[in-house]
Design an enzyme around this catalytic site. Sequence first.
Site, PDB file in Angstrom:
ATOM      1  N   ASP A   6       0.848  -1.204   0.000  1.00  0.00           N
ATOM      2  CA  ASP A   6       0.000   0.000   0.000  1.00  0.00           C
ATOM      3  C   ASP A   6       0.881   1.250   0.000  1.00  0.00           C
ATOM      4  O   ASP A   6       2.105   1.172   0.103  1.00  0.00           O
ATOM      5  CB  ASP A   6      -0.946   0.004   1.208  1.00  0.00           C
ATOM      6  CG  ASP A   6      -0.185   0.099   2.530  1.00  0.00           C
ATOM      7  OD1 ASP A   6       0.724  -0.717   2.738  1.00  0.00           O
ATOM      8  OD2 ASP A   6      -0.492   0.987   3.352  1.00  0.00           O
ATOM      9  N   ASP A  50       1.238 -17.557  -4.524  1.00  0.00           N
ATOM     10  CA  ASP A  50       1.807 -16.451  -5.285  1.00  0.00           C
ATOM     11  C   ASP A  50       0.703 -15.784  -6.082  1.00  0.00           C
ATOM     12  O   ASP A  50       0.582 -15.966  -7.294  1.00  0.00           O
ATOM     13  CB  ASP A  50       2.912 -16.980  -6.218  1.00  0.00           C
ATOM     14  CG  ASP A  50       3.466 -15.860  -7.097  1.00  0.00           C
ATOM     15  OD1 ASP A  50       3.367 -14.686  -6.685  1.00  0.00           O
ATOM     16  OD2 ASP A  50       3.961 -16.168  -8.193  1.00  0.00           O
ATOM     17  N   GLU A  75       2.228 -10.159   0.273  1.00  0.00           N
ATOM     18  CA  GLU A  75       2.497  -8.720   0.227  1.00  0.00           C
ATOM     19  C   GLU A  75       3.992  -8.489   0.461  1.00  0.00           C
ATOM     20  O   GLU A  75       4.731  -9.412   0.828  1.00  0.00           O
ATOM     21  CB  GLU A  75       1.666  -7.967   1.286  1.00  0.00           C
ATOM     22  CG  GLU A  75       1.771  -6.457   1.139  1.00  0.00           C
ATOM     23  CD  GLU A  75       0.719  -5.655   1.917  1.00  0.00           C
ATOM     24  OE1 GLU A  75      -0.204  -6.247   2.486  1.00  0.00           O
ATOM     25  OE2 GLU A  75       0.846  -4.413   1.928  1.00  0.00           O
ATOM     26  N   HIS A 120       1.476  -8.889  -3.781  1.00  0.00           N
ATOM     27  CA  HIS A 120       0.481  -7.854  -3.466  1.00  0.00           C
ATOM     28  C   HIS A 120       1.275  -6.558  -3.294  1.00  0.00           C
ATOM     29  O   HIS A 120       1.812  -6.274  -2.223  1.00  0.00           O
ATOM     30  CB  HIS A 120      -0.267  -8.237  -2.177  1.00  0.00           C
ATOM     31  CG  HIS A 120      -1.325  -7.260  -1.802  1.00  0.00           C
ATOM     32  ND1 HIS A 120      -2.635  -7.393  -2.201  1.00  0.00           N
ATOM     33  CD2 HIS A 120      -1.280  -6.125  -1.070  1.00  0.00           C
ATOM     34  CE1 HIS A 120      -3.347  -6.390  -1.726  1.00  0.00           C
ATOM     35  NE2 HIS A 120      -2.548  -5.604  -1.030  1.00  0.00           N
TER      36      HIS A 120
HETATM   37  O1  9MR Z   1       3.042  -6.491   9.231  1.00  0.00           O
HETATM   38  C1  9MR Z   1       1.773  -6.301   9.821  1.00  0.00           C
HETATM   39  C2  9MR Z   1       1.348  -7.590  10.499  1.00  0.00           C
HETATM   40  O2  9MR Z   1       2.213  -7.875  11.578  1.00  0.00           O
HETATM   41  C3  9MR Z   1      -0.097  -7.477  10.964  1.00  0.00           C
HETATM   42  O3  9MR Z   1      -0.517  -8.734  11.461  1.00  0.00           O
HETATM   43  C4  9MR Z   1      -0.987  -7.032   9.804  1.00  0.00           C
HETATM   44  C5  9MR Z   1      -2.449  -6.878  10.194  1.00  0.00           C
HETATM   45  O4  9MR Z   1      -2.617  -5.856  11.102  1.00  0.00           O
HETATM   46  O5  9MR Z   1      -0.522  -5.796   9.289  1.00  0.00           O
HETATM   47  C6  9MR Z   1       0.777  -5.868   8.766  1.00  0.00           C
HETATM   48  O6  9MR Z   1       1.155  -4.603   8.339  1.00  0.00           O
HETATM   49  C7  9MR Z   1       0.499  -4.050   7.210  1.00  0.00           C
HETATM   50  C8  9MR Z   1       0.153  -2.618   7.585  1.00  0.00           C
HETATM   51  O7  9MR Z   1      -0.827  -2.618   8.590  1.00  0.00           O
HETATM   52  C9  9MR Z   1      -0.298  -1.780   6.411  1.00  0.00           C
HETATM   53  N1  9MR Z   1       0.634  -1.881   5.316  1.00  0.00           N
HETATM   54  C10 9MR Z   1       0.843  -3.261   4.889  1.00  0.00           C
HETATM   55  C11 9MR Z   1       1.461  -4.038   6.030  1.00  0.00           C
HETATM   56  C12 9MR Z   1       1.868  -5.433   5.589  1.00  0.00           C
HETATM   57  O8  9MR Z   1       0.793  -6.264   5.351  1.00  0.00           O
END
Ligand code: 9MR
Length: 577
Positions: free
Chosen positions: A180, A539, A548, A489
């Site tokens: 994102d 994938d 992601e 992602h």
């Molecule tokens: O890395 C984060 C992971 O530990 C959490 O479980 C997850 C859900 O809250 O979020 C991950 O972080 C995301 C972030 O909130 C927004 N940008 C993408 C990140 C990677 O998925």
Amino acid sequence: MDIRRNFLFFGLVLAVFSFAEPLPRLFSARINQVGYELPGLKLLVWPGTDSGKVELKNVKNGKTAFSVPLSSLAEWEFSGESVRVADFSKFEEPGTYIAYLNDRRISGNIFIRKGVYEDVFRSSLKWFYYQRASTPLEGEFAGRFARLAGHPDTNVLFYPPEENPAFRISSPKGWYDAGDYGKYIVNSGITVFTLLQLYEHFPAAAAKFKTNIPESKNATPDLLDEVRWNLDWMLTMQAEDGGVYHKLTTQQFSGPVLPEFDTAERFVVMKSTAAALNFAAVMAQAARVYRSYDNAFSKKSLAAAERAYAWAEKNPLIAYKQPDGMNTGQYNADQKFTDEELWASAELLAATKNKKYRDAVERLTFTSEGAWWGNSNFLAVYRLASMPSVFGKEKSAAAKDSLLVQANMLREQMETSAYRLPVFKWNFVWGSNSAVANNGIVLLNAYYLTQDVRYLNAAQRALDYLLGSNPMEISFVTGAGARSPRNPHHRPSEGDDIDDPVPGALVGGPHAGKQDVGTEHWKCKDYAASGFPAVSYVDDRCSYATNEVAINWNAPLVYLSGALHFLYTGERKPLLK
Ligand code: 9MR
């Protein structure tokens, strides 16, 4: 409920145009697809039940160059497979080989050579350049991944706007957090720390290492220039009272478009204790690291760190709380900030030697837990253990003991588990690959402090896992190895017209959480049905829980591949002071 579900529509549209074919299986033996250094540990994991001798044949002439018997069969609880291992560490002839078992080919190309991790190190560091916000990526530096600038972030509002309608700040630069386009202080903290640690540990080699970025011709090392891009942004997130806004994002995640098309309003959201302390820690670290390159910046960072720390002293328990209508990432793990406080105090003590921070370091305790964005404990432990001149012999020795508790567990796990990996059950969470990479960093720190090569070997296995020695037979780094993710992602990779994803990115990796199943799972049938954590990966761009990318996942890959590269090719000893 994850807001990404709101993008079902985008998913549907995309599904019509893109059918992510499953990648073909390779020849089954699980190897580090990038290769092996001459003197390092070299293991091959064979998931078949048949035993015998593994022969390495040189592709040059088809002749057997080395042979070694397989170990006895053992089960790996995380994949449910029974496997055997061939250890060809003693073989140190550079070349390209293929493994055979009872005259049957069982592997892809096995590369053995000096400097074999240089490319993956460079591309994983260069990946941060591709994540830069507020700037065009020019062809000279980005090649076919050149793109227009996005997110100028020069006119950022406060969220919720009705609470402070007149508020405007300019907050450009920084790296996009992940797939994102948000920018989050807490996740920036561990990322910056990890990258700067690589420089601190290997200053001479790291200073010479080039990544072809716009700043490459100046006198500052590329690694420090890259990190500076994010530090400059972080500085803009500090309010006048010293507090630091938790994040800068849109209200909703954007669709899978290039940065220039994501033009929704951007906001900063509340100041938090975690943000202030993460900020204080890395600004204090930066003050030390950048001092000889840019003294003015060093002074500015230190002053900013002290102000953020003072704010956190007055506001010690302000947890981030997602306001209504705001649906991007949260990065709030717990309501306790003593781990962040210890880390910030340790960094500020190292930068200033002030009694105030020494008292805090004395007062706060540390544990034997590893590092991730929600727990800074080990970030402090690394610092304390490696600087007895600052923290005192006793404190450093206690930190070293704490580090070795974890490192010994990891080493034993590597030596005794079927796959010979330093990986625990609790590592299989969202971003599991970063947990493996961070385990590698724990082991490397143990190696630095003891010179016991068994820790180095266990760290090698962490890298091997990420680069293909895993049940999915995949190198989890885009563009590296025989078979790597094609559909991460990652909005820039999804939104451009280039088949290949942006290279050098470590995807989150397997785990059984499946937070994304139920959204676009018709494309992810096998993944949705999979039981074992180490094979719960797909994938496909729909799988934001396993495929992601993120800055805090790439940074430990940069560290691990960079440190192993430096250790094997030149700077045998890291600098600890
Ligand atoms: O890395 C984060 C992971 O530990 C959490 O479980 C997850 C859900 O809250 O979020 C991950 O972080 C995301 C972030 O909130 C927004 N940008 C993408 C990140 C990677 O998925």
